[in-house]
Design a protein around this motif. Structure first.
Motif, PDB file in Angstrom:
ATOM      1  N   UNK A 553     -24.989  88.471  80.042  1.00 42.23           N
ATOM      2  CA  UNK A 553     -25.578  89.149  78.866  1.00 42.23           C
ATOM      3  C   UNK A 553     -25.061  90.584  79.003  1.00 42.23           C
ATOM      4  N   UNK A 554     -24.646  91.127  77.914  1.00 38.34           N
ATOM      5  CA  UNK A 554     -24.028  92.497  77.755  1.00 38.34           C
ATOM      6  C   UNK A 554     -24.740  93.095  76.634  1.00 38.34           C
ATOM      7  N   UNK A 555     -25.193  94.466  77.012  1.00 36.51           N
ATOM      8  CA  UNK A 555     -26.033  95.052  75.849  1.00 36.51           C
ATOM      9  C   UNK A 555     -25.242  96.594  75.908  1.00 36.51           C
ATOM     10  N   UNK A 556     -25.141  97.042  74.663  1.00 41.52           N
ATOM     11  CA  UNK A 556     -24.235  98.355  74.554  1.00 41.52           C
ATOM     12  C   UNK A 556     -25.273  99.184  73.412  1.00 41.52           C
ATOM     13  N   UNK A 557     -25.225 100.793  73.960  1.00 39.74           N
ATOM     14  CA  UNK A 557     -25.918 101.326  73.141  1.00 39.74           C
ATOM     15  C   UNK A 557     -25.148 102.634  72.855  1.00 39.74           C
ATOM     16  N   UNK A 558     -25.302 103.321  71.661  1.00 41.45           N
ATOM     17  CA  UNK A 558     -24.983 104.448  71.488  1.00 41.45           C
ATOM     18  C   UNK A 558     -25.897 105.657  71.402  1.00 41.45           C
ATOM     19  N   UNK A 559     -25.508 106.954  72.271  1.00 43.08           N
ATOM     20  CA  UNK A 559     -26.508 107.929  72.421  1.00 43.08           C
ATOM     21  C   UNK A 559     -27.818 107.708  72.724  1.00 43.08           C
ATOM     22  N   UNK A 560     -28.177 106.641  73.643  1.00 49.25           N
ATOM     23  CA  UNK A 560     -29.582 106.627  74.123  1.00 49.25           C
ATOM     24  C   UNK A 560     -29.808 107.974  74.943  1.00 49.25           C
ATOM     25  N   UNK A 561     -31.236 108.135  74.980  1.00 52.79           N
ATOM     26  CA  UNK A 561     -31.514 109.444  75.927  1.00 52.79           C
ATOM     27  C   UNK A 561     -31.710 108.726  77.121  1.00 52.79           C
ATOM     28  N   UNK A 562     -31.085 109.294  78.306  1.00 54.39           N
ATOM     29  CA  UNK A 562     -31.138 108.543  79.614  1.00 54.39           C
ATOM     30  C   UNK A 562     -29.483 108.512  80.015  1.00 54.39           C
ATOM     31  N   UNK A 563     -28.938 108.440  78.828  1.00 52.47           N
ATOM     32  CA  UNK A 563     -27.223 108.247  78.879  1.00 52.47           C
ATOM     33  C   UNK A 563     -26.804 106.965  79.674  1.00 52.47           C
ATOM     34  N   UNK A 564     -26.984 107.098  81.116  1.00 52.19           N
ATOM     35  CA  UNK A 564     -26.273 105.912  81.923  1.00 52.19           C
ATOM     36  C   UNK A 564     -26.719 104.704  81.481  1.00 52.19           C
ATOM     37  N   UNK A 565     -25.676 103.814  81.681  1.00 54.99           N
ATOM     38  CA  UNK A 565     -25.899 102.535  81.249  1.00 54.99           C
ATOM     39  C   UNK A 565     -26.931 101.744  81.940  1.00 54.99           C
ATOM     40  N   UNK A 566     -26.896 101.949  83.428  1.00 55.82           N
ATOM     41  CA  UNK A 566     -27.914 101.215  84.279  1.00 55.82           C
ATOM     42  C   UNK A 566     -29.200 101.736  83.855  1.00 55.82           C
ATOM     43  N   UNK A 567     -29.297 102.919  83.357  1.00 64.33           N
ATOM     44  CA  UNK A 567     -30.781 103.528  83.075  1.00 64.33           C
ATOM     45  C   UNK A 567     -31.366 102.981  81.637  1.00 64.33           C
ATOM     46  N   UNK A 568     -30.544 102.710  80.773  1.00 68.10           N
ATOM     47  CA  UNK A 568     -30.667 102.424  79.604  1.00 68.10           C
ATOM     48  C   UNK A 568     -30.452 101.004  78.799  1.00 68.10           C
ATOM     49  N   UNK A 569     -29.280 100.500  79.100  1.00 71.49           N
ATOM     50  CA  UNK A 569     -28.976  99.280  78.805  1.00 71.49           C
ATOM     51  C   UNK A 569     -29.300  98.206  79.724  1.00 71.49           C
ATOM     52  N   UNK A 570     -29.391  98.639  81.127  1.00 70.42           N
ATOM     53  CA  UNK A 570     -29.799  97.768  82.216  1.00 70.42           C
ATOM     54  C   UNK A 570     -31.155  97.258  82.040  1.00 70.42           C
ATOM     55  N   UNK A 571     -32.339  98.252  81.658  1.00 72.07           N
ATOM     56  CA  UNK A 571     -33.514  97.477  81.347  1.00 72.07           C
ATOM     57  C   UNK A 571     -33.817  96.500  80.281  1.00 72.07           C
ATOM     58  N   UNK A 572     -32.635  96.788  79.223  1.00 66.78           N
ATOM     59  CA  UNK A 572     -32.544  95.816  78.110  1.00 66.78           C
ATOM     60  C   UNK A 572     -32.146  94.596  78.556  1.00 66.78           C
ATOM     61  N   UNK A 573     -31.139  94.535  79.299  1.00 64.88           N
ATOM     62  CA  UNK A 573     -30.578  93.312  80.089  1.00 64.88           C
ATOM     63  C   UNK A 573     -31.867  92.478  80.736  1.00 64.88           C
TER      64      UNK A 573
END
Length: 600
Positions: A553-573
């Motif tokens: 599962x890959x999740x990509x976000x642009x300009x989320x509040x929280x920046x770091x992938x592990x803290x934003x896209x990670x929870x979506x994963x």
């Protein structure tokens, strides 16, 4: 004397009358002879050609439209289908001679009236008045169309069978009839909107899967030739030639609509929660490369103009993967023999190489990390240090082998990304490629590269088309490219181990209860609307379960509040993975016992 004069006058009058009669008789004789001659010519000399001309004037060729094939999800749920519709066609010449029949006791069931009253006119105007309420059109507009020349004019396209039956009930003596057509319907609104695409007015695919599979979905029209009577209706037994239509084939996708729906929902919620510009997600089956979900937060309805004019962001959007790219470089180091995961490094907070200074995301002093620890801590500095024995050519080679910069599904508008040759890299780029910057990829490529590690080092050809079923019911599985080995199975196993430690670093945010996860997060600066590095890409690509890989599962976000992938896209994963584990009833993981040390 007077008597003689009278007799002479009478003689002249009689003879004048007889002369006129003679002249008229002669003229009538000539006319009769001419008519007889013409009759003889028509019947004896030109009889055959005249009969052929008459038959030709009565003969009509009608197209029998083939139905476009369906698009189905992997479980057979219909995503796109063509339903029966009719184009309402008129013969203006016949319409202009139409005389409505008043409704009386003797004409009941074969008459015309409007709201219980006589039509009140004849010809094209009468036909227009009768049709207008059924077609929902203006009577004057219809009258103008029916008052033209010729024998063919389309009044309205794609009406339902119910509307066509109402027109047939009017008894318009064949001056208005229906030609079988179809309308393309999509059952899930914005779900896979731009991915499915749409068709043009002629029914040809012009975007998305509709365009990609157009040749397969499109059928072959048939036709029928017959003679029609004075009222424009078919004369029974006069069909001279016909050919059946062959419907298009049905295309079954690898997409699971239920999974895709959930992914779309989670992405939409995450976009709002993190105030992101957009979000993308891909779910891929590890073992066969099939895509189960491919979504983004764009809200384009399938078949709409927006869906036809815009490519699915999930396949077109490119970005620097950031630290996810460390996985590909580190796998190349292991495969080439440059390093082992247990190799020990003393990693400072910054490093200068070729006049370029590199730093980690957080400030730190000298740290004692193994190569596995460099991945777990996502250290840019550590990757530059480890790259000493890993040449530029090798860096490019392994990125290419993992599929970076290469076509994936072959969808219209799909981007290949950008991976320039090693020879073109400057002093900074040759090192930034080690940690996922200096090249551009898309979510599909990242997903398949991570899936290659999950699949014991073998890269599968991604696919979104599962099978094709023709009009006769024969089903053929879609062909895919041959799998290719990128890294050895032992190397893939070691990378899984290191990625599991990396995932545990964010287990509080992206962990899935009862299941082991191997993953890598990424964060990369990208150009914003002003052209400067003012925007952030935050991504996460994970394998679940890590002890028996089923999905990436890959999740990509642009300009989320929280920046770091592990803290934003990670929870979506995490949310998507929990759904997958429940839906497919995946057994819980066994405890982890073989973690490679990350420090020394």
């Amino acid at each position: 004397m007077i008597t003689m004069v009278r007799n002479v006058s009478r003689w002249f009058k009689v003879n004048r009358f007889m002369g006129k009669c003679t002249v008229i008789g002669v003229l009538l004789a000539f006319v009769a002879v001419a008519c007889l001659g013409q009759l003889a010519s028509v019947q004896l000399l030109n009889g055959k050609s005249t009969a052929q001309a008459a038959t030709a004037s009565r003969t009509k060729t009608v197209t029998i439209s083939a139905k476009r094939g369906k698009i189905l999800d992997t479980n057979g749920a219909v995503l796109a289908q063509s339903v029966e519709r009719y184009n309402v066609v008129a013969d203006p010449e016949l319409a202009q001679t139409f005389v409505p029949t008043d409704c009386k006791e003797k004409t009941a069931g074969n008459c015309q009236q409007i709201d219980g009253q006589p039509v009140g006119t004849t010809g094209a105007a009468a036909v227009a008045r009768l049709l207008a309420p059924i077609l929902g059109m203006d009577a004057k507009e219809l009258g103008a169309l029916l008052s033209g020349t010729g024998q063919y004019v389309v009044l309205k396209k794609e009406v339902t069978p119910e509307v066509m039956r109402s027109i047939d009930d009017l008894g318009l003596n064949g001056c208005v009839y229906g030609e079988l057509s179809s309308e393309r319907l999509y059952s899930n609104g914005t779900l896979m909107g731009a991915l499915l695409g749409g068709v043009n007015d002629e029914g040809a695919g012009v975007a998305g899967i509709e365009q990609m599979q157009n040749a397969v979905l499109t059928g072959t029209d048939g036709y029928k030739k017959y003679e029609r009577g004075g009222e424009g209706v078919e004369i029974p037994g006069t069909v001279t030639e016909s050919k059946d239509a062959v419907d298009g084939s049905d295309v079954e996708l690898t997409i699971d609509a239920n999974v895709d729906w959930y992914v779309k929902k989670v992405l939409s919620d995450a976009k709002e929660q993190y105030k992101a510009d957009w979000a993308i997600a891909v779910v891929q089956d590890v073992q066969n490369g099939q895509i189960l979900a491919l979504e983004d937060t764009d809200q384009y309805e399938a078949g709409s103009d927006d869906a036809k004019l815009n490519t699915s962001r999930a396949v077109s959007q490119t970005f620097e993967p950031g630290s996810i790219g460390k996985v590909f470089s580190m796998a190349g180091m292991l495969q080439s023999g440059a390093h082992q995961l247990t190799d020990q490094f003393t990693v400072p907070g910054t490093i200068t190489k070729n006049g370029q200074t590199f730093k980690d995301a957080t400030q730190h002093g000298d740290e004692h990390w193994t190569l596995a620890g460099i991945l777990e801590q996502s250290s840019n500095v550590g990757m530059v240090m480890a790259g000493e024995n890993f040449s530029n050519e090798q860096r490019y080679e392994f990125l290419s082998k993992f599929g970076i910069g290469q076509d994936g599904l072959g969808l219209p508008g799909e981007s290949d990304g950008v991976l320039t040759s090693a020879a073109s890299w400057d002093g900074r780029t040759q090192n930034t490629v080690l940690f996922g910057q200096g090249y551009a990829t898309n979510a599909l490529q990242v997903t398949n590269a991570i899936a290659t590690i999950a699949n014991k080092g073998v890269k599968q050809q991604q696919s979104i088309i599962k099978s094709v079923t023709d009009a006769n019911g024969h089903t053929e599985d879609a062909k895919t490219g041959e799998p290719t080995r990128v890294i050895d199975e032992q190397v893939a196993s070691q990378m899984m181990n290191a990625m599991e430690s990396s995932a545990e670093h964010y287990s509080k945010f992206a962990g899935v209860d009862g299941y082991r996860v191997a993953a890598k997060s990424g964060t990369a600066e990208v150009a914003g609307s002003d052209g400067r590095l003012t925007s952030i890409i935050s991504d996460w690509s994970g394998i679940i379960p890590a002890d028996n890989p089923r999905f990436v599962v890959t999740v990509v976000m642009k300009d989320p509040q929280g920046s770091y992938g592990g803290l934003t896209s990670g929870p979506v994963f995490k949310q998507i993975s929990e759904f997958l584990m429940q839906k497919y009833e995946v057994p819980a993981s066994t405890p982890r016992t073989d973690a490679i040390a990350v420090t020394w």
